[in-house]
Scaffold this active site. Structure first.
Site, mmCIF file in Angstrom:
data_model
loop_
_atom_site.group_PDB
_atom_site.id
_atom_site.type_symbol
_atom_site.label_atom_id
_atom_site.label_comp_id
_atom_site.label_asym_id
_atom_site.label_seq_id
_atom_site.Cartn_x
_atom_site.Cartn_y
_atom_site.Cartn_z
ATOM 1 N N GLY A 10 0.813 -1.211 0.000
ATOM 2 C CA GLY A 10 0.000 0.000 0.000
ATOM 3 C C GLY A 10 0.847 1.261 0.000
ATOM 4 O O GLY A 10 2.084 1.211 -0.036
ATOM 5 N N GLN A 11 0.181 2.406 0.058
ATOM 6 C CA GLN A 11 0.887 3.685 -0.006
ATOM 7 C C GLN A 11 1.910 3.828 1.119
ATOM 8 O O GLN A 11 3.096 4.092 0.878
ATOM 9 C CB GLN A 11 -0.120 4.836 0.095
ATOM 10 C CG GLN A 11 -1.064 4.975 -1.066
ATOM 11 C CD GLN A 11 -1.841 6.280 -0.980
ATOM 12 O OE1 GLN A 11 -1.398 7.313 -1.460
ATOM 13 N NE2 GLN A 11 -2.996 6.231 -0.364
ATOM 14 N N ASP A 36 -4.101 -14.029 3.963
ATOM 15 C CA ASP A 36 -5.358 -13.390 4.326
ATOM 16 C C ASP A 36 -5.240 -12.932 5.781
ATOM 17 O O ASP A 36 -5.231 -13.743 6.696
ATOM 18 C CB ASP A 36 -6.512 -14.385 4.162
ATOM 19 C CG ASP A 36 -7.863 -13.782 4.533
ATOM 20 O OD1 ASP A 36 -7.908 -12.610 4.953
ATOM 21 O OD2 ASP A 36 -8.871 -14.492 4.404
ATOM 22 N N ALA A 60 -5.426 -2.181 5.392
ATOM 23 C CA ALA A 60 -6.777 -1.730 5.713
ATOM 24 C C ALA A 60 -7.658 -1.774 4.478
ATOM 25 O O ALA A 60 -7.166 -1.761 3.344
ATOM 26 C CB ALA A 60 -6.755 -0.308 6.272
ATOM 27 N N THR A 101 -7.099 6.504 11.112
ATOM 28 C CA THR A 101 -7.595 7.573 10.251
ATOM 29 C C THR A 101 -8.383 8.628 11.018
ATOM 30 O O THR A 101 -8.944 8.348 12.086
ATOM 31 C CB THR A 101 -8.510 6.971 9.161
ATOM 32 O OG1 THR A 101 -9.142 8.018 8.420
ATOM 33 C CG2 THR A 101 -9.608 6.119 9.788
ATOM 34 N N ASP A 102 -8.442 9.823 10.450
ATOM 35 C CA ASP A 102 -9.261 10.893 11.026
ATOM 36 C C ASP A 102 -10.758 10.619 10.853
ATOM 37 O O ASP A 102 -11.596 11.295 11.455
ATOM 38 C CB ASP A 102 -8.909 12.240 10.390
ATOM 39 C CG ASP A 102 -9.159 12.269 8.897
ATOM 40 O OD1 ASP A 102 -9.053 11.207 8.239
ATOM 41 O OD2 ASP A 102 -9.449 13.361 8.363
ATOM 42 N N TYR A 125 -17.030 2.482 6.992
ATOM 43 C CA TYR A 125 -15.570 2.564 7.029
ATOM 44 C C TYR A 125 -15.095 3.145 8.353
ATOM 45 O O TYR A 125 -14.205 2.583 9.013
ATOM 46 C CB TYR A 125 -15.052 3.412 5.870
ATOM 47 C CG TYR A 125 -13.591 3.784 6.002
ATOM 48 C CD1 TYR A 125 -12.594 2.814 5.884
ATOM 49 C CD2 TYR A 125 -13.204 5.093 6.271
ATOM 50 C CE1 TYR A 125 -11.249 3.145 6.019
ATOM 51 C CE2 TYR A 125 -11.869 5.431 6.404
ATOM 52 C CZ TYR A 125 -10.895 4.459 6.286
ATOM 53 O OH TYR A 125 -9.571 4.792 6.438
ATOM 54 N N TRP A 150 -5.807 12.211 4.807
ATOM 55 C CA TRP A 150 -5.586 12.629 3.430
ATOM 56 C C TRP A 150 -4.226 12.160 2.905
ATOM 57 O O TRP A 150 -3.445 12.938 2.357
ATOM 58 C CB TRP A 150 -5.712 14.143 3.316
ATOM 59 C CG TRP A 150 -7.071 14.705 3.584
ATOM 60 C CD1 TRP A 150 -8.053 14.146 4.361
ATOM 61 C CD2 TRP A 150 -7.598 15.938 3.096
ATOM 62 N NE1 TRP A 150 -9.153 14.954 4.391
ATOM 63 C CE2 TRP A 150 -8.911 16.074 3.631
ATOM 64 C CE3 TRP A 150 -7.100 16.960 2.299
ATOM 65 C CZ2 TRP A 150 -9.730 17.179 3.362
ATOM 66 C CZ3 TRP A 150 -7.914 18.052 2.037
ATOM 67 C CH2 TRP A 150 -9.216 18.162 2.547
#
Length: 229
Positions: A10-11, A36, A60, A101-102, A125, A150
């Site tokens: 991922g990022q 998994d 995630a 996350t926010d 989410y 973000w």
């Protein structure tokens, strides 16, 4: 020091591998192609032979709209996966850094959210991430939940790449201007997490619990799109 990065493709995961290696940490990445994360037995088997000093969970289900249509997948990835990783860390007595996350907040606060603010998730989410955070905290004392916002990078799917693609295709982009946040480069949050890992390696005082980390500055989605273009 050997670090397991869950969600390595991922990022943030990609940047973590790169940043950790530059810091001379041994980074071992796994992603859904390898195992998994929602299968506790398979996950334990996958990493059984690894001598680990810490785990970073960058995996995630992040598709906010898709989560409404497929809540089972969102809860499996964002709750069950973190639960299994936290259980493994608790058994091995090693720390877990869990990226959140926010979205766990409702967005109604006028100023910046701080770590002591109560969560008020809106939507599947957000609720799945809030439950995942709570599960990690419940199972493991030596945890850090890093809440960011973000996130963008050259990897994966994100707002920056979407804006650029739409502009190339249509030469115009429509973006809301009443939602504000702090764009955060994945390399920056990866660098911050590596600094935490180095503190753990040196046995320095570590602030267990919730930490907020995001890019400096506040901007609307519209303003961000203007900057991107």
């Amino acid at each position: 020091m050997t670090i397991l990065v869950a969600g390595a493709n991922g990022q943030v995961g990609r940047e973590l591998i790169s940043c950790g290696q530059q810091a001379k940490l041994r980074m071992h990445g796994i992603d859904i192609e390898d195992v998994d994360f929602t299968d506790a037995v398979a996950l334990k088997r996958c990493i059984a032979d690894l001598e680990l000093d810490a785990v970073v969970n960058a995996a995630a289900f992040t598709a906010v709209d898709a989560a409404e249509k497929d809540p089972d997948s969102a809860y499996a990835a964002n709750v069950d996966g973190p639960v299994h990783l936290a259980d493994i860390c608790a058994k091995r007595q090693i720390p877990l850094i869990h990226i959140s996350t926010d979205y766990v907040y409702d967005g109604l606060k006028k100023g910046a959210y701080v770590e002591s603010d109560p969560v008020s998730p809106q939507g599947i989410y957000a609720r799945s991430k809030a439950l995942g955070d709570a599960a990690v905290a419940e199972r493991l004392a030596t945890h850090i939940i890093v809440r960011s916002a973000w996130i963008y990078s050259i990897h994966g799917h994100n707002f920056v790449k979407t804006v650029l693609r739409l502009f190339r295709e249509k030469r115009s982009v429509s973006v809301v201007d009443d939602q504000f946040g702090c764009p955060t480069h994945a390399a920056d949050i990866a660098g911050a997490i590596v600094q935490i890992l180095l503190r753990i390696k040196r046995n320095q005082t570590t602030p267990w619990g919730i930490s907020h980390y995001c890019g400096q500055g506040r901007i609307s989605w519209y303003g961000f799109a203007q900057k991107v273009l």
